[in-house]
Design an enzyme around this catalytic site. Sequence first.
Site, PDB file in Angstrom:
ATOM      1  N   LYS A   1       7.965  11.068  -0.519  1.00  0.00           N
ATOM      2  CA  LYS A   1       7.285  10.314   0.761  1.00  0.00           C
ATOM      3  C   LYS A   1       8.456   9.285   1.598  1.00  0.00           C
ATOM      4  O   LYS A   1       8.376   9.839   2.943  1.00  0.00           O
ATOM      5  CB  LYS A   1       6.285   9.356   0.260  1.00  0.00           C
ATOM      6  CG  LYS A   1       5.496   8.687   1.198  1.00  0.00           C
ATOM      7  CD  LYS A   1       5.009   7.282   0.791  1.00  0.00           C
ATOM      8  CE  LYS A   1       6.017   6.303   1.092  1.00  0.00           C
ATOM      9  NZ  LYS A   1       5.721   5.159   0.776  1.00  0.00           N
TER      10      LYS A   1
ATOM     11  N   THR B   1       5.910   0.690   1.925  1.00  0.00           N
ATOM     12  CA  THR B   1       6.996   1.399   2.795  1.00  0.00           C
ATOM     13  C   THR B   1       6.296   2.368   3.592  1.00  0.00           C
ATOM     14  O   THR B   1       5.960   3.571   3.131  1.00  0.00           O
ATOM     15  CB  THR B   1       8.146   2.082   1.784  1.00  0.00           C
ATOM     16  OG1 THR B   1       8.621   1.021   1.001  1.00  0.00           O
ATOM     17  CG2 THR B   1       9.082   3.050   2.364  1.00  0.00           C
TER      18      THR B   1
ATOM     19  N   LYS C   1      14.965  -0.020   4.384  1.00  0.00           N
ATOM     20  CA  LYS C   1      14.581   0.645   3.247  1.00  0.00           C
ATOM     21  C   LYS C   1      14.352   2.092   3.400  1.00  0.00           C
ATOM     22  O   LYS C   1      14.875   2.747   2.156  1.00  0.00           O
ATOM     23  CB  LYS C   1      12.914   0.181   3.100  1.00  0.00           C
ATOM     24  CG  LYS C   1      12.043   0.758   1.786  1.00  0.00           C
ATOM     25  CD  LYS C   1      12.805   0.252   0.531  1.00  0.00           C
ATOM     26  CE  LYS C   1      11.867   1.058  -0.407  1.00  0.00           C
ATOM     27  NZ  LYS C   1      10.546   0.722  -0.978  1.00  0.00           N
TER      28      LYS C   1
ATOM     29  N   LEU D   1       0.663  -1.263   0.035  1.00  0.00           N
ATOM     30  CA  LEU D   1      -0.103   0.080  -0.056  1.00  0.00           C
ATOM     31  C   LEU D   1       0.744   1.258   0.129  1.00  0.00           C
ATOM     32  O   LEU D   1       2.046   1.279   0.466  1.00  0.00           O
ATOM     33  CB  LEU D   1      -0.846   0.004   1.183  1.00  0.00           C
ATOM     34  CG  LEU D   1      -1.867  -1.221   1.069  1.00  0.00           C
ATOM     35  CD1 LEU D   1      -2.429  -1.569   2.470  1.00  0.00           C
ATOM     36  CD2 LEU D   1      -3.017  -1.053   0.239  1.00  0.00           C
ATOM     37  N   PRO D   2       0.325   2.497  -0.289  1.00  0.00           N
ATOM     38  CA  PRO D   2       1.056   3.433  -0.633  1.00  0.00           C
ATOM     39  C   PRO D   2       1.762   4.330   0.854  1.00  0.00           C
ATOM     40  O   PRO D   2       2.591   5.042   0.544  1.00  0.00           O
ATOM     41  CB  PRO D   2       0.147   4.511  -1.439  1.00  0.00           C
ATOM     42  CG  PRO D   2      -0.979   3.618  -1.870  1.00  0.00           C
ATOM     43  CD  PRO D   2      -1.095   2.732  -0.852  1.00  0.00           C
TER      44      PRO D   2
ATOM     45  N   ASN E   1      -2.824   4.163   4.921  1.00  0.00           N
ATOM     46  CA  ASN E   1      -3.358   3.059   4.097  1.00  0.00           C
ATOM     47  C   ASN E   1      -3.454   1.840   4.650  1.00  0.00           C
ATOM     48  O   ASN E   1      -4.134   1.112   4.614  1.00  0.00           O
ATOM     49  CB  ASN E   1      -3.107   3.121   2.322  1.00  0.00           C
ATOM     50  CG  ASN E   1      -2.967   4.407   1.857  1.00  0.00           C
ATOM     51  OD1 ASN E   1      -2.199   4.833   1.316  1.00  0.00           O
ATOM     52  ND2 ASN E   1      -4.291   4.704   1.696  1.00  0.00           N
TER      53      ASN E   1
END
EC number: 1.1.1.31
Length: 324
Positions: free
Chosen positions: A272, A127, A197, A96-97, A101
Amino acid sequence: MAAVLRGSRLLVGRFCKHVDFAFVSERSMASKTPVGFIGLGNMGNPMAKNLLNHGYPVVATDVFPESCKEVQELGAQIVDNPAEVADKADRIITMLPSSPNVIDAYTGPNGILKKIKKGSLLIDSSTIDPSVSKEMAAAAEKMGAVFMDAPGAASLGKLTFMVGGAEEEFTAAKELLTCMGANVVYCGQVGTGQAAKICNNMLLAIGMIGTSETMNLGIRLGLDPKLLAKILNMSSGRCWSSDTYNPVPGVMEGVPSGNNYQGGFGTQLMAKDLGLAQNTATNTKTPVPLGSLAHQMYRMMCARGYANKDFSSVFQFLREEEGQ
């Protein structure tokens, strides 16, 4: 069946250090039971396809029904929401973004945890903020399920998954993740996959900006960009952004800079991820001056119309800034 087998494996795992060897037969019996998949965007869609190609029945959903069409044509069962996925599968992957979310997909009115089975394995490849991963893990544990964070980083079409969670669950997660990625690395407890990440992408952004500034300066000084790239790549300045993903149009083939910066990893997504790095740096009182500058630059790019272009378009952004 898979939930029962996983539940028994968890129980015995508390007493057996080599639990993975003790339950090989159980995992093989459960391996082709349905896998849930939530989030069929640019990353989730090919991941779900790979599961189908490896023979796994897939139960999927996405907030945009049109995103489900391709995997449905390949045989996936499409349902209306995450709760329905959890009702039909006890191994679920989410892609998911953003953090909100993920929170909604797990704990919302139609979230996974509304119908989760005890012993289910939940793998989040989004992420997000590591603290949110820890919150979701705690919520899943209260329902008798196991949550692991496993964000992916792509390089030339190959995914590397960085996994955080209980080590005794890593083998079960790896079975699915190896169908979708070239590398699967265990990082530690829940949240460490996200940490890896975020650190990777902060370095990636800094390196891409540095490469773009260097290439632009060399061009302004009269150097041929291909020649300059060749020199950099045989010298100490060599890096992934110079030798594999060069941001200057015409220097390399098969990269976004050669296609008007279409495809690849979007500037908005990089902004982001850099925001996540900034949040975690603030929370841990870690100085990241270059990371902060990179975050501001990519936010500026989003405001100037670069949001949907590949993040290597920072080279074009710098060139346009020259004329102002």
